[in-house]
Design a protein around this motif. Structure first.
Motif, PDB file in Angstrom:
ATOM      1  N   PRO A 173      47.133  90.062   5.929  1.00  0.00           N
ATOM      2  CA  PRO A 173      47.884  88.893   6.421  1.00  0.00           C
ATOM      3  C   PRO A 173      48.874  89.245   7.527  1.00  0.00           C
ATOM      4  N   GLU A 174      49.271  90.530   7.578  1.00  0.00           N
ATOM      5  CA  GLU A 174      50.241  90.925   8.600  1.00  0.00           C
ATOM      6  C   GLU A 174      49.652  90.850  10.013  1.00  0.00           C
ATOM      7  N   SER A 175      48.337  90.830  10.110  1.00  0.00           N
ATOM      8  CA  SER A 175      47.715  90.776  11.435  1.00  0.00           C
ATOM      9  C   SER A 175      47.735  89.367  12.031  1.00  0.00           C
ATOM     10  N   TRP A 176      48.205  88.395  11.279  1.00  0.00           N
ATOM     11  CA  TRP A 176      48.218  87.012  11.762  1.00  0.00           C
ATOM     12  C   TRP A 176      49.249  86.798  12.868  1.00  0.00           C
ATOM     13  N   VAL A 177      50.368  87.536  12.823  1.00  0.00           N
ATOM     14  CA  VAL A 177      51.434  87.355  13.815  1.00  0.00           C
ATOM     15  C   VAL A 177      51.679  88.664  14.558  1.00  0.00           C
ATOM     16  N   ARG A 178      52.412  88.547  15.679  1.00  0.00           N
ATOM     17  CA  ARG A 178      52.813  89.740  16.424  1.00  0.00           C
ATOM     18  C   ARG A 178      54.021  90.373  15.753  1.00  0.00           C
ATOM     19  N   ALA A 179      54.150  91.662  15.926  1.00  0.00           N
ATOM     20  CA  ALA A 179      55.252  92.390  15.289  1.00  0.00           C
ATOM     21  C   ALA A 179      56.599  91.831  15.675  1.00  0.00           C
ATOM     22  N   GLY A 180      56.723  91.285  16.881  1.00  0.00           N
ATOM     23  CA  GLY A 180      58.015  90.806  17.344  1.00  0.00           C
ATOM     24  C   GLY A 180      58.415  89.451  16.820  1.00  0.00           C
ATOM     25  N   ASP A 181      57.529  88.803  16.051  1.00  0.00           N
ATOM     26  CA  ASP A 181      57.821  87.446  15.580  1.00  0.00           C
ATOM     27  C   ASP A 181      58.708  87.430  14.339  1.00  0.00           C
ATOM     28  N   GLY A 182      59.094  88.566  13.864  1.00  0.00           N
ATOM     29  CA  GLY A 182      59.921  88.595  12.669  1.00  0.00           C
ATOM     30  C   GLY A 182      59.461  89.691  11.741  1.00  0.00           C
ATOM     31  N   ALA A 186      59.427  83.454   7.791  1.00  0.00           N
ATOM     32  CA  ALA A 186      58.565  83.588   8.962  1.00  0.00           C
ATOM     33  C   ALA A 186      57.259  82.818   8.752  1.00  0.00           C
ATOM     34  N   VAL A 187      56.566  82.565   9.864  1.00  0.00           N
ATOM     35  CA  VAL A 187      55.248  81.976   9.762  1.00  0.00           C
ATOM     36  C   VAL A 187      54.350  82.904   8.962  1.00  0.00           C
ATOM     37  N   ARG A 188      53.447  82.328   8.168  1.00  0.00           N
ATOM     38  CA  ARG A 188      52.589  83.155   7.333  1.00  0.00           C
ATOM     39  C   ARG A 188      51.127  82.892   7.667  1.00  0.00           C
ATOM     40  N   ALA A 189      50.272  83.828   7.261  1.00  0.00           N
ATOM     41  CA  ALA A 189      48.834  83.678   7.460  1.00  0.00           C
ATOM     42  C   ALA A 189      48.309  82.517   6.616  1.00  0.00           C
ATOM     43  N   PRO A 190      47.273  81.826   7.114  1.00  0.00           N
ATOM     44  CA  PRO A 190      46.733  80.706   6.340  1.00  0.00           C
ATOM     45  C   PRO A 190      46.235  81.141   4.962  1.00  0.00           C
ATOM     46  N   GLY A 191      45.521  82.266   4.901  1.00  0.00           N
ATOM     47  CA  GLY A 191      45.052  82.763   3.616  1.00  0.00           C
ATOM     48  C   GLY A 191      43.674  82.262   3.243  1.00  0.00           C
ATOM     49  N   ALA A 192      43.176  82.783   2.123  1.00  0.00           N
ATOM     50  CA  ALA A 192      41.796  82.553   1.702  1.00  0.00           C
ATOM     51  C   ALA A 192      41.535  81.110   1.302  1.00  0.00           C
ATOM     52  N   ASN A 193      42.535  80.428   0.720  1.00  0.00           N
ATOM     53  CA  ASN A 193      42.324  79.034   0.345  1.00  0.00           C
ATOM     54  C   ASN A 193      42.011  78.179   1.560  1.00  0.00           C
ATOM     55  N   ASP A 194      42.721  78.434   2.645  1.00  0.00           N
ATOM     56  CA  ASP A 194      42.487  77.662   3.859  1.00  0.00           C
ATOM     57  C   ASP A 194      41.102  77.942   4.426  1.00  0.00           C
ATOM     58  N   ALA A 195      40.670  79.185   4.344  1.00  0.00           N
ATOM     59  CA  ALA A 195      39.328  79.513   4.794  1.00  0.00           C
ATOM     60  C   ALA A 195      38.288  78.775   3.951  1.00  0.00           C
ATOM     61  N   LEU A 196      38.495  78.778   2.636  1.00  0.00           N
ATOM     62  CA  LEU A 196      37.552  78.097   1.761  1.00  0.00           C
ATOM     63  C   LEU A 196      37.504  76.603   2.063  1.00  0.00           C
ATOM     64  N   MET A 197      38.663  75.973   2.232  1.00  0.00           N
ATOM     65  CA  MET A 197      38.684  74.534   2.487  1.00  0.00           C
ATOM     66  C   MET A 197      38.080  74.205   3.851  1.00  0.00           C
ATOM     67  N   THR A 198      38.264  75.074   4.816  1.00  0.00           N
ATOM     68  CA  THR A 198      37.627  74.867   6.112  1.00  0.00           C
ATOM     69  C   THR A 198      36.119  74.946   5.977  1.00  0.00           C
ATOM     70  N   MET A 199      35.643  75.926   5.216  1.00  0.00           N
ATOM     71  CA  MET A 199      34.208  76.048   4.936  1.00  0.00           C
ATOM     72  C   MET A 199      33.697  74.809   4.206  1.00  0.00           C
ATOM     73  N   TYR A 200      34.448  74.365   3.222  1.00  0.00           N
ATOM     74  CA  TYR A 200      34.041  73.212   2.410  1.00  0.00           C
ATOM     75  C   TYR A 200      33.906  71.960   3.276  1.00  0.00           C
TER      76      TYR A 200
END
Length: 528
Positions: free
Chosen positions: A211-220, A229-243
């Protein structure tokens, strides 16, 4: 047609089944009450293994690498080998007691497993036929071998493609496949030309492991430590997008004909608390039921693209794991005739007044109106395979060879296979009243209502098996047809090889019963 003449061995088998009918009734209820679901049928498989060992069978437990599968043999000397099998998986969310009101089995909630088809009666009818055939073989000195496989996870088309690929159906003179049936008016018959189609089932697993790869190091501060800080969408969001993408594209996956279906079930979601951490794991299962393998491959390609896109836009990776790849069925008229002749000898199931009284009580309790005969008339009638075929073809395009889905089809590419049906109890509807699903589930567990189906099917299995063992001409005709249809038998020019190139999918989070400090319960607690 005139009632077929039975052999002395067949008469012995029928007498045997009359004698053990009370046992079959009690055993059916035992499996019904276990209510175990796909890949988790531990008690059910253990019950069959113990019973078969007591009856003198040699049993391989965990056959094909499946913990709840088995393969049993009994031999009476050199001769043909005839196959039969049991299914015993139930369906999550269908827990119903064997009573006339909507009520889960004691100590459980409705989310637990329950028998819908019912496989509890399917397996016991086949076991009864097996034991009766064995008794007749012993009494009359009939040489040959009986093979009986335990087939878990039919509801996800689980075991038979695996057993087929590993050779468990090889070397058989024929396979006798029985299933309870309710799709009127095709009760009490055998499949003729139009056998069940192909089915693919797979699980797409989305993993958010960086999840750390979602943002740039300088964003917080790095995720997941940064609560603001902003967070990665995560696996649930991927599943719902697929669904949602797959729902949106479903109408564009295949032509609008051919009786296909695509369904899904979310197996695992989250793996995190409702904090601001991104979900690390989510899984969704798809089941594709189609007439042809080409159609199954076409849908799979679309789902693969959807999964890749969903993973890419949500910072996840995805994996596709196979649950099943089953072939469409292969017809065998000689085997259909053997099965239907046996069924004609036995006659259709009959429900007595005690069963009808129970049916009327359920009609009222389910919001309907009691009728003198609560059961549908066709349940007590035979219909020839040819007449059933003609009715089935009315709604199918001429080019469609296979229809609906069931994984017995994998057996049909390794041995001549008969697929026959016996009516299960189903209520007639007065004034168009629609009965809820618990009604059919209850009728499948109450002895008075399910026993007629089990007894009829067990006798049909026994008579068909003995016909295969005793009648060399009938046996040769079935094998000759199998050889012709496959273009030379197993490995022939028209033969479809096993599709299973995956390990048994036993390690996923399949619904199951659990034991905790609070006692035994379904994985969704009954008091939730």
């Amino acid at each position: 047609m005139d009632k077929p003449v039975t052999t002395s061995a067949q008469e012995t088998a029928l007498t045997c089944l009359d004698g053990i009918q009370p046992l079959l009734s009690a055993w059916t209820r035992t499996i019904f009450d276990f209510g175990e679901t796909a890949w988790r049928e531990y008690q059910s498989a253990a019950w069959y293994v113990e019973r078969l060992k007591r009856e003198g069978f040699t049993v391989e437990e965990g056959s094909g690498g499946m913990p709840t599968a088995f393969c049993a043999h009994w031999t009476n000397g050199a001769g043909p080998t005839v196959g039969m099998y049991a299914e015993y998986d139930a369906v999550p969310g269908n827990c119903q007691d064997a009573v006339t009101v909507k009520q889960p089995r004691p100590g459980l909630g409705v989310e637990a497993g329950g028998h819908t088809d019912p496989h509890s009666g399917l397996g016991m009818a086949s076991l009864g036929g097996l034991l009766a055939a064995k008794a007749a073989m012993q009494h009359h000195g009939i040489p040959g071998t009986l093979r009986f496989t335990g087939e878990p996870a039919e509801k996800v088309r689980g075991s038979k493609p695996i057993h087929a690929a590993k050779g468990y159906y090889d070397g058989l003179a024929g396979m006798i496949s029985f299933h309870p049936f309710y799709m009127l008016p095709l009760c009490n018959t055998a499949r003729w030309d139009t056998h069940c189609g192909a089915a693919y089932a797979m699980i797409y697993r989305f993993v958010c492991d960086e999840p750390e790869s979602w943002v740039r190091a300088g964003d917080g501060a790095p995720i997941p430590q940064a609560h603001s800080a902003v967070r990665a969408p995560g696996a649930n969001d991927a599943l719902m997008t697929m669904y949602m993408a797959s729902k949106a594209l479903r109408d564009s996956m295949l032509p609008h004909q051919g009786g296909w279906s695509i369904s899904e079930a979310i197996l695992t979601a989250g793996q995190a608390t409702a904090d601001n951490l991104p979900a690390g794991l989510a899984e969704i299962q798809y089941m594709i039921r189609v007439p042809t393998l080409r159609m199954a491959e076409q849908v799979t390609a679309v789902l693969d693209r959807n999964a890749a896109a969903a993973a890419a836009i949500s910072g996840c990776r995805y994996e596709r794991r196979w649950v099943s790849k089953s072939r469409p069925g292969l017809a065998n008229h000689a085997m259909a005739e053997i099965a239907y002749e046996a069924l004609s000898t036995v006659g259709p199931p009959r429900w007595d007044e005690a069963a009808r009284a129970i049916g009327r009580e359920i009609q009222v309790n389910a919001g309907g109106t009691a009728t003198e005969n609560p059961f549908i008339d066709e349940l007590e009638r035979l219909i020839s395979p040819q007449d059933a075929e003609a009715i089935l073809r009315r709604d199918l395009p001429p080019s469609q060879v296979n229809s609906t889905s069931d994984d017995y089809t994998d057996m049909s590419w390794h041995t001549p296979t008969a697929r026959f049906y016996v009516a299960r109890p189903a209520l007639r509807s007065a004034n168009g009243h629609a009965y809820p699903s618990w009604v059919m589930n209850a009728l499948g567990g109450i002895s008075a209502t399910i026993d007629p189906m089990v007894t009829c099917a067990a006798k049909t299995v026994a008579l068909a098996a003995l016909r295969m063992l005793e009648d060399g001409k009938a046996r040769d005709a079935a094998m000759d047809e199998f050889t012709a249809r496959t273009g030379g038998g197993v490995g022939g020019t028209n033969w479809i090889a096993p599709l299973c190139d995956y390990e048994p999918p036993i390690n996923f989070r399949w619904p199951e019963y659990v034991t905790t400090a609070r006692g035994r319960d379904w994985w969704i607690p009954s008091n939730a």
